[in-house]
Scaffold this motif. Structure first.
Motif, PDB file in Angstrom:
ATOM      1  N   GLY A  98       0.762  -1.232   0.000  1.00 23.76           N
ATOM      2  CA  GLY A  98       0.000   0.000   0.000  1.00 23.76           C
ATOM      3  C   GLY A  98       0.796   1.288   0.000  1.00 23.76           C
ATOM      4  O   GLY A  98       0.213   2.367   0.028  1.00 23.76           O
ATOM      5  N   GLN A  99       2.115   1.231  -0.047  1.00 25.60           N
ATOM      6  CA  GLN A  99       2.873   2.478  -0.106  1.00 25.60           C
ATOM      7  C   GLN A  99       3.021   2.903  -1.579  1.00 25.60           C
ATOM      8  O   GLN A  99       3.159   2.071  -2.462  1.00 25.60           O
ATOM      9  CB  GLN A  99       4.228   2.357   0.601  1.00 25.60           C
ATOM     10  N   LYS A 129      -0.157   6.518   0.102  1.00 25.50           N
ATOM     11  CA  LYS A 129      -0.695   5.184   0.382  1.00 25.50           C
ATOM     12  C   LYS A 129      -1.789   4.877  -0.629  1.00 25.50           C
ATOM     13  O   LYS A 129      -2.423   5.787  -1.158  1.00 25.50           O
ATOM     14  CB  LYS A 129      -1.329   5.115   1.778  1.00 25.50           C
ATOM     15  N   LYS A 131      -5.014   1.710  -1.462  1.00 24.93           N
ATOM     16  CA  LYS A 131      -5.712   0.496  -1.035  1.00 24.93           C
ATOM     17  C   LYS A 131      -6.626   0.076  -2.170  1.00 24.93           C
ATOM     18  O   LYS A 131      -7.291   0.915  -2.786  1.00 24.93           O
ATOM     19  CB  LYS A 131      -6.540   0.752   0.221  1.00 24.93           C
TER      20      LYS A 131
END
Length: 182
Positions: A98-99, A129, A131
């Motif tokens: 997620g980075q 980030k 997702k």
């Protein structure tokens, strides 16, 4: 005494079934959590075109043959995007957990006055980030959601292609009609 042993066996059996159900539910919950986490991966980020969406609706700009979707595509170390006015491209570093970091960005300088450009600029300037969950990509700055995209499905692709063909045919028919009337 026999009744007592029978009751003890029944209680033990019932407790065993309840415990088994509890363990099964824990395992299923872990699998669901892992599945959601597994969607957030560099591979899934690059897998498809991501369409900008608001309140689960894909946003488009323009009309007829000029109609375009706002989107972002990711390559192994790059991205390409359209914000409704300007094309954006540059380098990106994205991890499996997620980075994300956008850098060396190039942006066309058209002035259109739409508000989408601000969201895209914010994404590439401070997004750190991401997702992916249930076909939705969200870019964050720390824990604040900046922008959301919907994964383009095969049916979305086909629908967009059909719409383009339809609009092209309309435009061609209009040109033919104009030629015939001269």
């Amino acid at each position: 005494m026999k009744k007592l042993l029978l009751i003890a066996a029944l209680v033990s059996f019932t407790f065993g079934i309840a415990q088994e159900k509890k363990e099964k539910k824990k395992t299923e919950t872990k699998k669901e959590t892992k599945k959601e986490k597994d969607e957030t991966s560099r591979e899934n980020l690059m897998k498809s075109k991501w369409l900008y969406s608001e309140e689960s609706f894909v946003v488009t700009v323009g009309e007829n043959e000029n109609k375009r979707e706002l989107y972002i595509n990711f390559g192994p170390n790059s991205y390409k995007s359209y914000d409704g006015c300007n094309d954006l491209s540059g380098k990106v570093s994205a991890g499996d957990f997620g980075q994300i970091k956008f850098y060396e960005s190039l942006i066309t300088q058209n002035k259109c006055g739409n508000s989408y450009g601000e969201k895209f600029l914010k994404m590439i300037n401070i997004g750190n980030k991401y997702k992916i969950s249930k076909g939705i990509l969200t870019i964050y700055h720390d824990n604040d959601a900046l922008i959301t995209f919907k994964q383009q499905s095969e049916s979305d692709k086909k629908k967009a292609e059909k719409e383009k063909e339809k609009e092209k045919k309309k435009a061609d028919d209009k040109k033919d009609k104009a030629k015939k009337s001269k």
